[in-house]
Design a protein around this motif. Structure first.
Motif, PDB file in Angstrom:
ATOM      1  N   VAL A 370     -13.821  16.754  37.280  1.00  0.00           N
ATOM      2  CA  VAL A 370     -12.751  18.355  38.088  1.00  0.00           C
ATOM      3  C   VAL A 370     -13.469  19.006  38.582  1.00  0.00           C
ATOM      4  N   TYR A 371     -12.839  19.542  37.411  1.00  0.00           N
ATOM      5  CA  TYR A 371     -13.045  21.020  36.623  1.00  0.00           C
ATOM      6  C   TYR A 371     -14.231  21.158  36.317  1.00  0.00           C
ATOM      7  N   GLY A 372     -15.779  19.818  35.668  1.00  0.00           N
ATOM      8  CA  GLY A 372     -16.514  20.533  34.833  1.00  0.00           C
ATOM      9  C   GLY A 372     -16.545  20.241  33.078  1.00  0.00           C
ATOM     10  N   LYS A 373     -14.863  20.184  33.151  1.00  0.00           N
ATOM     11  CA  LYS A 373     -15.445  20.751  31.774  1.00  0.00           C
ATOM     12  C   LYS A 373     -16.173  19.049  30.646  1.00  0.00           C
ATOM     13  N   SER A 378     -11.951  19.297  27.045  1.00  0.00           N
ATOM     14  CA  SER A 378     -10.520  18.440  27.966  1.00  0.00           C
ATOM     15  C   SER A 378      -9.748  18.918  26.453  1.00  0.00           C
ATOM     16  N   ALA A 379     -10.291  18.356  25.622  1.00  0.00           N
ATOM     17  CA  ALA A 379      -9.266  18.122  23.882  1.00  0.00           C
ATOM     18  C   ALA A 379      -8.158  19.992  23.972  1.00  0.00           C
ATOM     19  N   ALA A 525     -17.217   6.387  34.207  1.00  0.00           N
ATOM     20  CA  ALA A 525     -18.692   6.532  32.974  1.00  0.00           C
ATOM     21  C   ALA A 525     -19.458   7.475  33.837  1.00  0.00           C
ATOM     22  N   ALA A 526     -19.276   7.746  35.193  1.00  0.00           N
ATOM     23  CA  ALA A 526     -20.045   8.951  35.868  1.00  0.00           C
ATOM     24  C   ALA A 526     -19.915  10.728  35.313  1.00  0.00           C
ATOM     25  N   THR A 527     -18.882  10.297  34.577  1.00  0.00           N
ATOM     26  CA  THR A 527     -18.278  11.494  34.495  1.00  0.00           C
ATOM     27  C   THR A 527     -19.930  12.801  33.711  1.00  0.00           C
ATOM     28  N   HIS A 540     -23.249  21.785  47.263  1.00  0.00           N
ATOM     29  CA  HIS A 540     -22.172  21.132  48.660  1.00  0.00           C
ATOM     30  C   HIS A 540     -21.717  19.459  48.150  1.00  0.00           C
ATOM     31  N   VAL A 541     -22.255  18.843  48.143  1.00  0.00           N
ATOM     32  CA  VAL A 541     -22.991  17.474  47.174  1.00  0.00           C
ATOM     33  C   VAL A 541     -21.176  17.050  45.803  1.00  0.00           C
ATOM     34  N   LEU A 542     -21.353  17.862  45.181  1.00  0.00           N
ATOM     35  CA  LEU A 542     -20.633  18.683  43.488  1.00  0.00           C
ATOM     36  C   LEU A 542     -19.314  19.113  44.162  1.00  0.00           C
TER      37      LEU A 542
END
Length: 608
Positions: A370-373, A378-379, A525-527, A540-542
């Motif tokens: 969601v936030y692109g980390k 994220s850790a 797995a797509a993250t 827009h898509v992102l």
């Protein structure tokens, strides 16, 4: 299994108040062998007549100095740390591991093999510790963990790595159970909260820093050091504990003169096989359902049905053996659950573990999708929550040790968990950094204090001879809850992503090449792919993709909020003295000392 041999040295333990004055909501349910005759023992312990025989014959291990307790607890915490690290340390290293071993098909088993082995053997360790002694059983568990770590570090194929993780899990399950048993042996129950709080803090912090350490080792040295790191730490811990610990056994086995073969015949091997088989099948079904196989597929349904049938046979066998002296002793007596307070402690642990693991597992995923980390980023986001959780786990343990009041801790924590699980459901792709971090920190403030508190509750309702069995059952319930939490979260997330990707309004706005990666089973797995290709995707898509992930996580949090209802099992827990069944409380000891002093003063002496 009556009240015999339950007196204890008044110098061994102290407590808060007379149980007859402090207890409310006393359980009236049948209690069978676990606390048979406990009410009579409580009454007997209030007798203030001096009893020198009782003083001379303490039950359980002899008292040890506070300095030695602290040293042993520190070493046990170090053991817990490496077990906690091993659950998460490979999460940031998996891509490198898969690439190095040239296998992408078995990556999911690297984590699952450890969990399955851990949960499968947990119930057996309590009986092994009773019969063969805590020290010997712990040494075997640490040796298995060291052996598994060596196999994993030197693995030349994915199958060898998975095999090593199984061996690690066999040892890790024993370590996680035995540290609590040993602390329960050497520390009085009224002090135990502080020590167990320290163990809970170690679990929380170890699990949080695992991805950071794994990422740093993989980037700067080699992924193999994620496993080799365990060898010197575990080796040092094993040597020190070997020197410091005595091989205490369960009370009913302390003076056991039977041969090893006769002792083996008393082990409930049928129960061990049944519960291990049922647990493995249940966790496999939960892990594969909706990913490897559809939930309605024959193999998933068969695994679930067989698992519950095996659990039913296991409980029937345990009940049968619990009623008969000449049969093997059950590894999980059904009478453990016959007491209302104990049942409340186990249920609270189960639902707390589900909610804790579900949110802990998916929060890093949310930060990335969601936030692109990055995984490391994220850790880092989760470090504040980990230290708050760990710090309050230790703080709550000290509070319980000082005051003897565990119910306020459990009530306040339950309210915080429920409120901030609800607040987490308000997070979306537009939430600012403060909300992303602070909501999770506040949620962790509720989770931490009740990591170990339910075990203290359970221990107030068991006799000393049942410490090992009640503790390993608690560890098993916690491990099972954690595994189910991950599976429930995964199912909800996948279903929500699948529903959205099937919506014509969303399909029209997404490029065709994104439809398959964002489907339910592939979305996780797509993250990383989306983060790497972010510059190639229109704004827009992102934004739409971020919204889809956020929407799916919202329902994961809604589900956790519903499961928080299980925390109301705290209503089953009564207010009890923080002491073992049959032990003397503080007031009884004071009365005993006063009676002894009066008896001495009344003896004929020199005339004044």
């Amino acid at each position: 299994m009556g009240a015999k041999d339950e007196t204890i040295s008044p110098t061994t333990f102290s407590n808060l108040s007379d149980s007859s004055n402090t207890r409310s909501g006393t359980d009236n349910s049948p209690e069978n062998d676990i606390i048979d005759g406990a009410h009579e023992k409580d009454a007997a312990t209030t007798d203030v007549t001096p009893d020198t025989d009782a003083v001379a014959r303490p039950t359980g291990p002899p008292p040890i100095s506070n300095a030695k307790k602290g040293l042993i607890a520190g070493l046990l915490s170090l053991s817990v740390l490496i077990v906690a690290l091993d659950q998460t340390i490979v999460t940031t290293s998996l891509p490198d591991i898969v690439a190095a071993l040239k296998s992408s098909s078995g990556y999911s088993w690297v984590g699952a093999a450890y969990t399955l082995a851990c949960a499968g053997v947990l119930p057996a360790y309590g009986r092994f510790a009773d019969i063969f002694g805590r020290k010997i059983t712990l040494m075997v568990a640490i040796l298995l963990f060291i052996l598994g770590s060596g196999i994993c570090g030197g693995a030349s194929s994915i199958n060898m790595l998975i095999g090593g993780r199984v061996v690690q899990g066999l040892g890790g399950g024993g370590i996680s159970a035995l540290v609590n048993i040993i602390i329960s042996d050497i520390v009085a129950l009224h002090q135990r909260g502080a020590f167990m709080g320290m163990l809970g803090a170690t679990w929380a912090i170890g699990g949080a820093i695992g991805p950071l350490i794994g990422g740093a080792l993989t980037q700067n040295v080699s992924w193999r050091w994620c496993f080799y790191l365990n060898l010197p730490i575990a080796g040092f811990t094993m040597c020190m504990l070997f020197l410091l610990l005595k091989n205490n056994k369960g009370l009913e086995y302390e003076n056991d003169t039977r041969t090893v073969w006769q002792k083996l015949l008393k082990i409930d091997f049928c129960g061990i096989i049944l519960v291990a088989g049922a647990t493995v099948l249940l966790l496999l079904a939960l892990d594969w359902g909706g990913t490897t196989h559809p939930w309605g597929s024959g193999i998933i349904i068969a695994f679930l049905v067989v698992a519950f049938v095996l659990y039913g046979i296991f409980l029937t066998l345990e009940w049968f053996q619990d009623q008969r002296e000449n049969y093997p002793r059950p590894i999980m007596p059904p009478s453990l659950f016959a007491n209302k307070t104990r049942l409340g402690g186990y249920l609270f642990t189960f639902f707390h573990s589900i909610v804790f693991m579900c949110i802990s597992y998916f929060m890093p995923f949310m930060y990335q999708s969601v936030y692109g980390k990055s995984p490391m980023g994220s850790a880092v986001y989760l470090l504040p929550q980990a230290f708050v959780t760990g710090g309050l786990s230790a703080g709550a343990g000290i509070f319980i040790a000082k005051t003897g009041h565990y119910l306020p801790v459990m009530w306040i924590s339950s309210v915080i968990i429920i409120v901030f699980t609800g607040m987490l459901s308000t997070l979306d792709e537009t939430s600012n950094v403060g909300k992303r971090i602070c909501y999770v920190m506040a949620w962790g403030a509720g989770i931490g204090p009740v990591f170990q508190a339910p075990l203290v509750v359970i221990h107030t309702q068991v006799e000393r001879k049942n410490i090992a069995i009640s503790t390993t059952t608690w560890s098993f319930v916690r491990m099972l809850g954690m595994s189910i939490g991950i599976s429930i979260g995964g199912v909800v997330f996948q279903n929500q992503m699948e529903d959205q990707i099937s919506d014509p309004a969303i399909i029209r706005q997404l490029p065709e090449w994104l439809l398959e990666p964002l489907s339910g089973t592939n979305a996780a797995a797509a993250t990383q792919m989306l983060n790497n290709k972010g510059s190639d995707i229109s704004a827009h898509v992102l934004s739409l993709v971020r919204y889809m992930y956020s929407h799916a996580f919202k329902y994961v949090f809604y589900t956790c909020l519903g499961l928080c209802g299980g925390l109301l099992s705290v209503l089953l827990i009564g207010k009890h003295q923080v002491k073992m069944r049959g032990d003397l409380g503080k007031k009884e000891k004071q009365e005993k000392r006063e009676a002894e002093n009066r008896a001495l003063s009344e003896q004929p002496g020199e005339s004044v």
